[in-house]
Design a protein around this motif. Structure first.
Motif, PDB file in Angstrom:
ATOM      1  N   MET A 226      67.589   1.229  41.940  1.00 47.85           N
ATOM      2  CA  MET A 226      68.705   2.138  42.192  1.00 47.85           C
ATOM      3  C   MET A 226      69.623   2.176  40.985  1.00 47.85           C
ATOM      4  SD  MET A 226      71.535   2.114  45.271  1.00 47.85           S
ATOM      5  CE  MET A 226      70.585   3.111  46.436  1.00 47.85           C
ATOM      6  N   LEU A 227      70.065   3.374  40.635  1.00 46.46           N
ATOM      7  CA  LEU A 227      70.998   3.568  39.538  1.00 46.46           C
ATOM      8  C   LEU A 227      72.364   3.956  40.092  1.00 46.46           C
ATOM      9  CD1 LEU A 227      68.770   5.707  37.134  1.00 46.46           C
ATOM     10  CD2 LEU A 227      69.160   3.239  37.046  1.00 46.46           C
ATOM     11  N   VAL A 228      73.387   3.198  39.731  1.00 47.02           N
ATOM     12  CA  VAL A 228      74.746   3.552  40.149  1.00 47.02           C
ATOM     13  C   VAL A 228      75.243   4.703  39.292  1.00 47.02           C
ATOM     14  CG1 VAL A 228      75.237   1.217  40.952  1.00 47.02           C
ATOM     15  CG2 VAL A 228      75.798   1.862  38.587  1.00 47.02           C
ATOM     16  N   ALA A 229      76.338   5.307  39.691  1.00 47.81           N
ATOM     17  CA  ALA A 229      76.841   6.505  39.024  1.00 47.81           C
ATOM     18  C   ALA A 229      77.107   6.264  37.533  1.00 47.81           C
ATOM     19  CB  ALA A 229      78.113   6.987  39.723  1.00 47.81           C
ATOM     20  N   TYR A 230      77.713   5.130  37.197  1.00 48.14           N
ATOM     21  CA  TYR A 230      78.046   4.856  35.789  1.00 48.14           C
ATOM     22  C   TYR A 230      76.780   4.790  34.937  1.00 48.14           C
ATOM     23  CZ  TYR A 230      79.722   2.461  31.611  1.00 48.14           C
ATOM     24  OH  TYR A 230      79.994   2.123  30.313  1.00 48.14           O
ATOM     25  N   THR A 231      75.773   4.070  35.423  1.00 48.00           N
ATOM     26  CA  THR A 231      74.529   3.926  34.670  1.00 48.00           C
ATOM     27  C   THR A 231      73.845   5.266  34.476  1.00 48.00           C
ATOM     28  OG1 THR A 231      74.247   1.697  35.572  1.00 48.00           O
ATOM     29  CG2 THR A 231      72.314   2.721  34.580  1.00 48.00           C
ATOM     30  N   GLN A 232      73.917   6.117  35.481  1.00 47.44           N
ATOM     31  CA  GLN A 232      73.282   7.433  35.387  1.00 47.44           C
ATOM     32  C   GLN A 232      73.829   8.247  34.218  1.00 47.44           C
ATOM     33  OE1 GLN A 232      72.961   9.643  39.193  1.00 47.44           O
ATOM     34  NE2 GLN A 232      73.492   7.719  40.196  1.00 47.44           N
ATOM     35  N   GLN A 233      75.084   8.022  33.870  1.00 50.05           N
ATOM     36  CA  GLN A 233      75.716   8.786  32.795  1.00 50.05           C
ATOM     37  C   GLN A 233      75.386   8.240  31.416  1.00 50.05           C
ATOM     38  OE1 GLN A 233      79.905   8.715  33.669  1.00 50.05           O
ATOM     39  NE2 GLN A 233      79.639   9.556  35.723  1.00 50.05           N
ATOM     40  N   LYS A 234      74.802   7.042  31.364  1.00 48.29           N
ATOM     41  CA  LYS A 234      74.611   6.371  30.083  1.00 48.29           C
ATOM     42  C   LYS A 234      73.157   6.279  29.619  1.00 48.29           C
ATOM     43  CE  LYS A 234      79.007   5.440  29.769  1.00 48.29           C
ATOM     44  NZ  LYS A 234      79.848   6.081  28.721  1.00 48.29           N
ATOM     45  N   ILE A 235      72.208   6.657  30.469  1.00 46.99           N
ATOM     46  CA  ILE A 235      70.791   6.507  30.129  1.00 46.99           C
ATOM     47  C   ILE A 235      70.026   7.804  30.418  1.00 46.99           C
ATOM     48  CG2 ILE A 235      70.870   4.018  30.584  1.00 46.99           C
ATOM     49  CD1 ILE A 235      69.449   4.546  33.235  1.00 46.99           C
ATOM     50  N   VAL A 236      68.788   7.864  29.956  1.00 47.95           N
ATOM     51  CA  VAL A 236      68.025   9.112  30.055  1.00 47.95           C
ATOM     52  C   VAL A 236      67.222   9.255  31.335  1.00 47.95           C
ATOM     53  CG1 VAL A 236      67.832   9.235  27.541  1.00 47.95           C
ATOM     54  CG2 VAL A 236      66.003   8.174  28.869  1.00 47.95           C
ATOM     55  N   ILE A 237      67.024   8.171  32.078  1.00 44.45           N
ATOM     56  CA  ILE A 237      66.148   8.237  33.261  1.00 44.45           C
ATOM     57  C   ILE A 237      66.551   9.344  34.238  1.00 44.45           C
ATOM     58  CG2 ILE A 237      65.272   6.958  35.265  1.00 44.45           C
ATOM     59  CD1 ILE A 237      65.547   4.403  33.588  1.00 44.45           C
ATOM     60  N   PRO A 238      67.834   9.498  34.594  1.00 43.01           N
ATOM     61  CA  PRO A 238      68.190  10.567  35.554  1.00 43.01           C
ATOM     62  C   PRO A 238      67.915  11.968  35.028  1.00 43.01           C
ATOM     63  CG  PRO A 238      69.945   8.944  35.376  1.00 43.01           C
ATOM     64  CD  PRO A 238      69.003   8.667  34.252  1.00 43.01           C
ATOM     65  N   LEU A 239      67.743  12.103  33.708  1.00 46.35           N
ATOM     66  CA  LEU A 239      67.486  13.413  33.118  1.00 46.35           C
ATOM     67  C   LEU A 239      66.004  13.784  33.181  1.00 46.35           C
ATOM     68  CD1 LEU A 239      69.741  13.076  29.935  1.00 46.35           C
ATOM     69  CD2 LEU A 239      70.331  14.077  32.156  1.00 46.35           C
ATOM     70  N   LYS A 240      65.179  12.818  33.519  1.00 53.39           N
ATOM     71  CA  LYS A 240      63.747  13.086  33.614  1.00 53.39           C
ATOM     72  C   LYS A 240      63.402  13.681  34.975  1.00 53.39           C
ATOM     73  CE  LYS A 240      62.055   9.908  30.122  1.00 53.39           C
ATOM     74  NZ  LYS A 240      61.014   8.922  29.748  1.00 53.39           N
ATOM     75  N   LYS A 241      62.195  14.185  35.074  1.00 56.57           N
ATOM     76  CA  LYS A 241      61.731  14.815  36.303  1.00 56.57           C
ATOM     77  C   LYS A 241      60.570  14.031  36.901  1.00 56.57           C
ATOM     78  CE  LYS A 241      62.999  19.423  34.595  1.00 56.57           C
ATOM     79  NZ  LYS A 241      62.491  20.792  34.258  1.00 56.57           N
ATOM     80  N   VAL A 242      60.342  14.263  38.173  1.00 57.54           N
ATOM     81  CA  VAL A 242      59.193  13.646  38.840  1.00 57.54           C
ATOM     82  C   VAL A 242      57.919  14.057  38.109  1.00 57.54           C
ATOM     83  CG1 VAL A 242      57.827  13.634  40.964  1.00 57.54           C
ATOM     84  CG2 VAL A 242      60.330  13.536  41.081  1.00 57.54           C
ATOM     85  N   GLY A 243      57.069  13.081  37.827  1.00 57.61           N
ATOM     86  CA  GLY A 243      55.837  13.353  37.100  1.00 57.61           C
ATOM     87  C   GLY A 243      55.893  12.947  35.635  1.00 57.61           C
ATOM     88  N   GLN A 244      57.108  12.711  35.121  1.00 56.62           N
ATOM     89  CA  GLN A 244      57.239  12.307  33.729  1.00 56.62           C
ATOM     90  C   GLN A 244      57.033  10.800  33.588  1.00 56.62           C
ATOM     91  OE1 GLN A 244      61.078  14.583  32.566  1.00 56.62           O
ATOM     92  NE2 GLN A 244      59.823  14.592  30.720  1.00 56.62           N
TER      93      GLN A 244
END
Length: 272
Positions: A226-244
């Motif tokens: 699980m990624l908390v809100a702060y971490t989501q803003q600092k790394i690239v994982i949330p910017l990726k899509k399913v299948g990547q």
């Protein structure tokens, strides 16, 4: 200085281009009749000279990270270079502070060597070997892609994550991304040979980010975190899509334990 007959001293000036020489001056090497295998990246290094200010003044090896991403950089160029190798130029700011040629920077968790840098234009270049492209998700990058960046630790660095070597063990595939409140659940499918080292509440580096595994689903060949809100803003994982793809590096401690057990370490202790 006294030395055995097998010890010889030679003086030489490195023939490699100034971009990758750690010292301009003539140096003295001590040779121990040892044959060293050159780095696979050596064949890709350009031989064009660099300004004096960009020469590295020492040969310290630094290749240990914490998994705490310092910034997200942007891929500016990626592909075959004029010297015949495969180069990647990254726009960045934070990781250029104090950078030297030959330093290690983790790009999406992959330990890479700085071959060129320009602090005025805020970018650095690394060479990619064929093996690196085969083993990591870097092959999916293109100009404009964002990447996680982290400099190698120093003796005075804080250890905020866990020991990350930057030696990617393999890749995983994102199979789901589900929000819960302002947090994000991410599930990743991994090969069985990697999944055996993944344990609930254990460490794993995903694209170079130190994360805590929540659950392991052996029947699905997956694990999640699980990624908390702060971490989501600092790394690239949330910017990726399913299948990547994502780069995965498992906790090295699990490998050591497996190695000791397979070599009869426990039995040898019991018999001692």
């Amino acid at each position: 200085m006294a030395a055995s007959s097998s010890l010889t001293t030679i003086s030489r000036t490195p023939r490699i281009g100034a971009t990758h020489r750690f010292n301009n001056s003539q140096i003295t090497n001590v040779r121990f009749n040892l044959i060293a295998k050159p780095s696979p990246l050596r064949v890709f290094l350009p031989l064009t000279p660099k300004p004096k200010s960009h020469h590295r003044n020492n040969a310290k090896v630094q290749c240990l990270f914490t998994g705490i991403v310092e910034e997200m950089g942007t891929i500016k160029q990626l592909g075959m270079a004029s010297h015949g190798g495969f180069d990647m130029k990254v726009e960045a700011k934070t990781v250029l502070d104090g950078v030297n040629l030959g330093d290690s920077i983790a790009v999406n968790g992959t330990c890479l060597t700085v071959t060129e840098f320009d602090t005025k234009d805020s970018n650095f270049t690394v060479g990619l070997s064929p093996e690196t492209l085969r083993k990591t998700s870097l092959e999916e990058l293109e100009p404009g892609s964002l990447v996680n960046l982290e400099r190698a630790v120093t003796p005075t660095s804080r250890m905020g994550g866990h020991f990350v070597q930057g030696h990617v063990d393999g890749t995983g595939v994102i199979v789901s991304m589900d929000p819960e409140g302002d947090s994000l659940w991410v599930k990743v499918r991994a090969e069985k040979d990697l999944l055996k080292y993944v344990v609930p509440k254990g460490f794993i580096a995903v694209d170079g980010t130190s994360l805590t595994v929540v659950d392991v689903f052996d029947d699905e060949g997956c694990f999640n975190f699980m990624l908390v809100a702060y971490t989501q803003q600092k790394i690239v994982i949330p910017l990726k899509k399913v299948g990547q793809k994502v780069n995965l590096e498992v906790d090295i401690l699990g490998k050591y334990v497996e190695r000791l057990l397979s070599n009869g370490f426990v039995q040898s202790i019991a018999n001692s």
